[in-house]
Write a protein that holds these residues in place. Structure first.
Motif, PDB file in Angstrom:
ATOM      1  N   GLU A   7       0.825  -1.206   0.000  1.00 19.22           N
ATOM      2  CA  GLU A   7       0.000   0.000   0.000  1.00 19.22           C
ATOM      3  C   GLU A   7       0.860   1.258   0.000  1.00 19.22           C
ATOM      4  O   GLU A   7       0.500   2.266  -0.590  1.00 19.22           O
ATOM      5  N   HIS A   8       2.021   1.188   0.632  1.00 19.73           N
ATOM      6  CA  HIS A   8       2.892   2.350   0.734  1.00 19.73           C
ATOM      7  C   HIS A   8       3.836   2.517  -0.448  1.00 19.73           C
ATOM      8  O   HIS A   8       4.497   3.554  -0.561  1.00 19.73           O
ATOM      9  N   ILE A   9       3.931   1.519  -1.320  1.00 21.97           N
ATOM     10  CA  ILE A   9       4.851   1.633  -2.459  1.00 21.97           C
ATOM     11  C   ILE A   9       4.185   1.375  -3.804  1.00 21.97           C
ATOM     12  O   ILE A   9       4.840   1.456  -4.837  1.00 21.97           O
ATOM     13  N   PHE A  10       2.889   1.111  -3.827  1.00 22.56           N
ATOM     14  CA  PHE A  10       2.220   0.715  -5.058  1.00 22.56           C
ATOM     15  C   PHE A  10       2.375   1.756  -6.165  1.00 22.56           C
ATOM     16  O   PHE A  10       2.683   1.412  -7.314  1.00 22.56           O
ATOM     17  N   LEU A  11       2.166   3.019  -5.864  1.00 24.35           N
ATOM     18  CA  LEU A  11       2.276   4.059  -6.888  1.00 24.35           C
ATOM     19  C   LEU A  11       3.703   4.176  -7.424  1.00 24.35           C
ATOM     20  O   LEU A  11       3.914   4.398  -8.617  1.00 24.35           O
ATOM     21  N   LEU A  12       4.677   3.996  -6.540  1.00 26.84           N
ATOM     22  CA  LEU A  12       6.076   4.038  -6.972  1.00 26.84           C
ATOM     23  C   LEU A  12       6.391   2.880  -7.909  1.00 26.84           C
ATOM     24  O   LEU A  12       7.106   3.045  -8.904  1.00 26.84           O
ATOM     25  N   VAL A  13       5.854   1.714  -7.598  1.00 30.41           N
ATOM     26  CA  VAL A  13       6.037   0.539  -8.459  1.00 30.41           C
ATOM     27  C   VAL A  13       5.393   0.785  -9.814  1.00 30.41           C
ATOM     28  O   VAL A  13       5.984   0.482 -10.863  1.00 30.41           O
ATOM     29  N   LEU A  14       4.208   1.362  -9.815  1.00 25.14           N
ATOM     30  CA  LEU A  14       3.497   1.639 -11.059  1.00 25.14           C
ATOM     31  C   LEU A  14       4.294   2.597 -11.952  1.00 25.14           C
ATOM     32  O   LEU A  14       4.467   2.352 -13.147  1.00 25.14           O
ATOM     33  N   VAL A  15       4.832   3.663 -11.372  1.00 17.61           N
ATOM     34  CA  VAL A  15       5.634   4.615 -12.148  1.00 17.61           C
ATOM     35  C   VAL A  15       6.911   3.943 -12.656  1.00 17.61           C
ATOM     36  O   VAL A  15       7.340   4.183 -13.785  1.00 17.61           O
ATOM     37  N   THR A  16       7.508   3.088 -11.846  1.00 16.55           N
ATOM     38  CA  THR A  16       8.718   2.381 -12.268  1.00 16.55           C
ATOM     39  C   THR A  16       8.433   1.483 -13.466  1.00 16.55           C
ATOM     40  O   THR A  16       9.210   1.457 -14.434  1.00 16.55           O
ATOM     41  N   VAL A  17       7.322   0.767 -13.436  1.00 16.89           N
ATOM     42  CA  VAL A  17       6.950  -0.106 -14.559  1.00 16.89           C
ATOM     43  C   VAL A  17       6.692   0.729 -15.815  1.00 16.89           C
ATOM     44  O   VAL A  17       7.128   0.364 -16.913  1.00 16.89           O
TER      45      VAL A  17
END
Length: 155
Positions: A7-17
Motif C-alpha cells: 500500500e505504501h509503495i504501489f504508486l512508486l512501483v506503477l511509475v517504475t513499470v
C-alpha cells in the motif's frame, strides 16, 4: 508481499513499470531507425543520443523518486515521477527534430529531479528530527509537498 507494505509503495512501483516500458519504446525506436538506414543517418544519431541521455539520467530518477516516496510521501513522488516521464518523452521527441527542440523537456525534467531531491532531503531531515529531537513534522511536510507537486505543471 505484505499488503501494508504494498500500500505504501504501489504508486512508486506503477511509475517504475511505466518508466521501464518507456525505455523499451525508446530502444525500439532507435533499433527501427538503425535497421531502416543501417545506422548511417542523422536521425539515427539523434535518436541514439537522446536514448543514451535518457538512460544516463534514469538511475538518478529512480533513486530520488523511491527515496522521496519512502522517506516522505508516496503520492507526490509518484506524481512527480509521472510528470518526469512526460518531460522525458518531450525531450526524446524534441531531439528527433533539432537538438534545440529538446531543451524545454530537458529543463523541465531537471526541475522535477530537483523537486524529488528536495523531497528526499526533507524526508531524511524529518526522520532525524523525529529520532533525535522528538518532533515529527511529517504531516505538515506532506501537506506542503502535495500542494507543491501541482506547481510542477507550471511551465
Amino acid at each position: 508481499m505484505n499488503e501494508e507494505v504494498m500500500e505504501h509503495i504501489f504508486l512508486l512501483v506503477l511509475v517504475t513499470v511505466l518508466s521501464v516500458m518507456q525505455n523499451a519504446l525508446f530502444a525500439q525506436k532507435v533499433e527501427k531507425e538503425c535497421k531502416a538506414n543501417n545506422g548511417k543517418s542523422a536521425a539515427f544519431d539523434r535518436l541514439s543520443c537522446a536514448s543514451r541521455n535518457c538512460m544516463d539520467a534514469y538511475p538518478t530518477f529512480l533513486a530520488v523518486m523511491w527515496c522521496a516516496g519512502i522517506c516522505l510521501s508516496q503520492a507526490p513522488a509518484a506524481f512527480a515521477g509521472i510528470v518526469y516521464l512526460v518531460a522525458r518523452q518531450k525531450y526524446f521527441v524534441g531531439y528527433m527534430g533539432q537538438t534545440s527542440q529538446s531543451t524545454p523537456g530537458f529543463l523541465f525534467g531537471k526541475r522535477i529531479l530537483s523537486f524529488l531531491s528536495l523531497m528526499c532531503v526533507v524526508g531524511v531531515l524529518n526522520y532525524l528530527l523525529t529520532t533525535y529531537g522528538g518532533n515529527d513534522y511529517k504531516e505538515y511536510i506532506q501537506t506542503i509537498t502535495k500542494a507543491a507537486s501541482t506547481l510542477l505543471l507550471i511551465p
